[in-house]
Scaffold this active site. Structure first.
Site, PDB file in Angstrom:
ATOM      1  N   ASN A  17       0.836  -1.213   0.000  1.00 42.89           N
ATOM      2  CA  ASN A  17       0.000   0.000   0.000  1.00 42.89           C
ATOM      3  C   ASN A  17       0.863   1.253   0.000  1.00 42.89           C
ATOM      4  OD1 ASN A  17      -3.022  -0.346   0.108  1.00 42.89           O
ATOM      5  ND2 ASN A  17      -2.382  -1.890   1.605  1.00 42.89           N
ATOM      6  N   ARG A  70       3.612   1.981  25.669  1.00 47.49           N
ATOM      7  CA  ARG A  70       3.271   2.528  24.349  1.00 47.49           C
ATOM      8  C   ARG A  70       3.622   4.006  24.243  1.00 47.49           C
ATOM      9  NH1 ARG A  70       0.364  -0.986  21.178  1.00 47.49           N
ATOM     10  NH2 ARG A  70      -0.682  -2.645  22.300  1.00 47.49           N
ATOM     11  N   LEU A  98      -2.136   2.618  18.237  1.00 50.09           N
ATOM     12  CA  LEU A  98      -1.637   3.930  18.675  1.00 50.09           C
ATOM     13  C   LEU A  98      -2.549   4.490  19.762  1.00 50.09           C
ATOM     14  CD1 LEU A  98      -0.855   5.243  15.097  1.00 50.09           C
ATOM     15  CD2 LEU A  98       0.825   4.571  16.831  1.00 50.09           C
ATOM     16  N   ASN A 112      -5.950   5.797   7.649  1.00 49.65           N
ATOM     17  CA  ASN A 112      -5.611   4.378   7.772  1.00 49.65           C
ATOM     18  C   ASN A 112      -6.369   3.607   6.709  1.00 49.65           C
ATOM     19  OD1 ASN A 112      -4.608   1.928   8.949  1.00 49.65           O
ATOM     20  ND2 ASN A 112      -6.599   1.624   9.932  1.00 49.65           N
ATOM     21  N   HIS A 114      -7.955  -0.215   6.118  1.00 53.03           N
ATOM     22  CA  HIS A 114      -8.313  -1.412   6.876  1.00 53.03           C
ATOM     23  C   HIS A 114      -8.965  -2.410   5.918  1.00 53.03           C
ATOM     24  CE1 HIS A 114      -9.244  -3.805  10.362  1.00 53.03           C
ATOM     25  NE2 HIS A 114     -10.480  -3.953   9.902  1.00 53.03           N
TER      26      HIS A 114
HETATM   27  C1  GAR Z   1      -3.153  -4.603   4.094  1.00 56.90           C
HETATM   28  O1  GAR Z   1      -4.128  -5.551   3.714  1.00 56.90           O
HETATM   29  C2  GAR Z   1      -3.771  -3.626   5.077  1.00 56.90           C
HETATM   30  O2  GAR Z   1      -5.108  -3.307   4.806  1.00 56.90           O
HETATM   31  C3  GAR Z   1      -3.674  -4.415   6.358  1.00 56.90           C
HETATM   32  O3  GAR Z   1      -2.418  -5.041   6.314  1.00 56.90           O
HETATM   33  C4  GAR Z   1      -2.049  -5.241   4.950  1.00 56.90           C
HETATM   34  C5  GAR Z   1      -0.720  -4.582   4.717  1.00 56.90           C
HETATM   35  O4  GAR Z   1      -0.198  -4.896   3.454  1.00 56.90           O
HETATM   36  N1  GAR Z   1      -3.789  -3.546   7.494  1.00 56.90           N
HETATM   37  C6  GAR Z   1      -4.287  -3.916   8.662  1.00 56.90           C
HETATM   38  O5  GAR Z   1      -4.691  -5.036   8.877  1.00 56.90           O
HETATM   39  C7  GAR Z   1      -4.288  -2.817   9.700  1.00 56.90           C
HETATM   40  N2  GAR Z   1      -4.897  -3.261  10.893  1.00 56.90           N
HETATM   41  P1  GAR Z   1       0.968  -4.034   2.827  1.00 56.90           P
HETATM   42  O6  GAR Z   1       2.079  -3.942   3.867  1.00 56.90           O
HETATM   43  O7  GAR Z   1       1.405  -4.832   1.617  1.00 56.90           O
HETATM   44  O8  GAR Z   1       0.430  -2.685   2.463  1.00 56.90           O
END
Ligand code: GAR
Length: 201
Positions: A17, A70, A98, A112, A114
Site C-alpha cells: 500500500n 506505548r 496507537l 488508515n 483497513h
Molecule cells: C493490508 O491488507 C492492510 O489493509 C492491512 O495489512 C495489509 C498490509 O499490506 N492492514 C491492517 O490489517 C491494519 N490493521 P501491505 O504492507 O502490503 O500494504
C-alpha cells in the site's frame, strides 16, 4: 505543483500500500502530495527497501525495547515524523495500536486503510471473519484515524465479491488489489480537501 503537502507513511510489513501511495505521488506532477518519510517499527519491513529504492527517506523506531510502554515508544515514533515536516500521516499496514495521545497530535491529518468494509470486522483476521459470516461482499476502507481502533470518519470503500471456495488468502489478495486503487485515490482527494465518501465497485 508547488506547495505540495508532505506525507509520512507508516508501515510494518511488505508495504504494497505504501508503494501504491508513493508511486501515485511521484508519477503525477500535479499530485497535491509528496512522500516525505517512510517509517517502520520493524527494521526488517520490506517496505523500507522499496521506499529507499524510490528515493524516499526512511526511518525505523523499534517498538520492542519499550515493552508495554506505548507512550514511550510513541514519544520516539513521533520524532522522525515531526523532523520530516509531515502534514499528513498515512498508516499503511502499520500493525501497532496507537494511543489517544499520539493520535490527537495528528487529529484530522491521519488516515488508515483497513481490510474490511467498516464498521464490519475491526481488528484482525478480517478475511476469515467475512468468510465465516457467509458475506457475499467484502472489501476495504480508508478512514480518518481517531483514538478508537479502526474507527473514525470513512473516506472511501472498495468492494469485492466473495466467491465460492474462497480461502482467507484468496480473499486477502482480491481485497489488496482494491486497496492499491482505493488508498491513492482517497489520499489525493483528501489532500485537495474532499471529504465525501468515495465508493469503488
Ligand atoms: C493490508 O491488507 C492492510 O489493509 C492491512 O495489512 C495489509 C498490509 O499490506 N492492514 C491492517 O490489517 C491494519 N490493521 P501491505 O504492507 O502490503 O500494504
Amino acid at each position: 505543483m508547488r506547495n505540495k503537502k508532505a506525507v509520512a507513511i507508516l508501515v510494518s510489513g511488505g508495504g504494497s500500500n505504501m508503494v501504491a501511495l508513493v508511486d501515485s505521488m511521484l508519477n503525477d506532477p500535479d499530485h497535491p502530495g509528496r512522500p516525505c518519510l517512510v517509517l517502520s517499527n520493524n527494521a526488517d519491513a520490506g517496505g523500507l527497501k522499496r521506499a529507499a529504492e524510490r528515493g524516499v527517506a526512511t526511518a525505523v523506531v523499534d517498538h520492542r525495547p519499550f515493552g508495554s510502554d506505548r507512550a514511550a515508544f510513541e514519544a520516539e515514533l513521533v520524532k522522525p515524523i515531526l523532523e520530516a515536516g509531515a502534514d499528513v500521516v498515512c498508516l499503511a499496514g502499520f500493525m501497532r495500536v496507537l494511543t489517544a495521545g499520539f493520535v490527537s497530535q495528528f487529529e484530522g491529518r491521519m488516515l488508515n486503510i483497513h481490510p474490511s468494509l467498516l464498521p464490519k470486522y475491526k481488528g484482525l483476521h478480517t478475511h476469515a471473519r467475512a468468510l465465516e459470516a457467509g458475506d457475499a461482499r467484502h472489501g476495504c476502507t480508508v478512514h480518518e484515524v481517531t483514538p478508537l481502533l479502526d474507527d473514525g470518519p470513512i473516506l472511501g470503500q472498495a468492494e469485492v465479491p466473495v466467491l465460492e471456495g474462497d480461502t482467507p488468502d484468496d480473499l486477502a489478495a482480491r481485497v489488496l488489489e482494491q486497496e492499491h486503487r482505493l488508498y491513492p485515490a482517497v489520499l489525493a482527494r483528501y489532500l485537495r480537501g474532499e471529504r465525501s465518501v468515495l465508493h469503488l465497485g
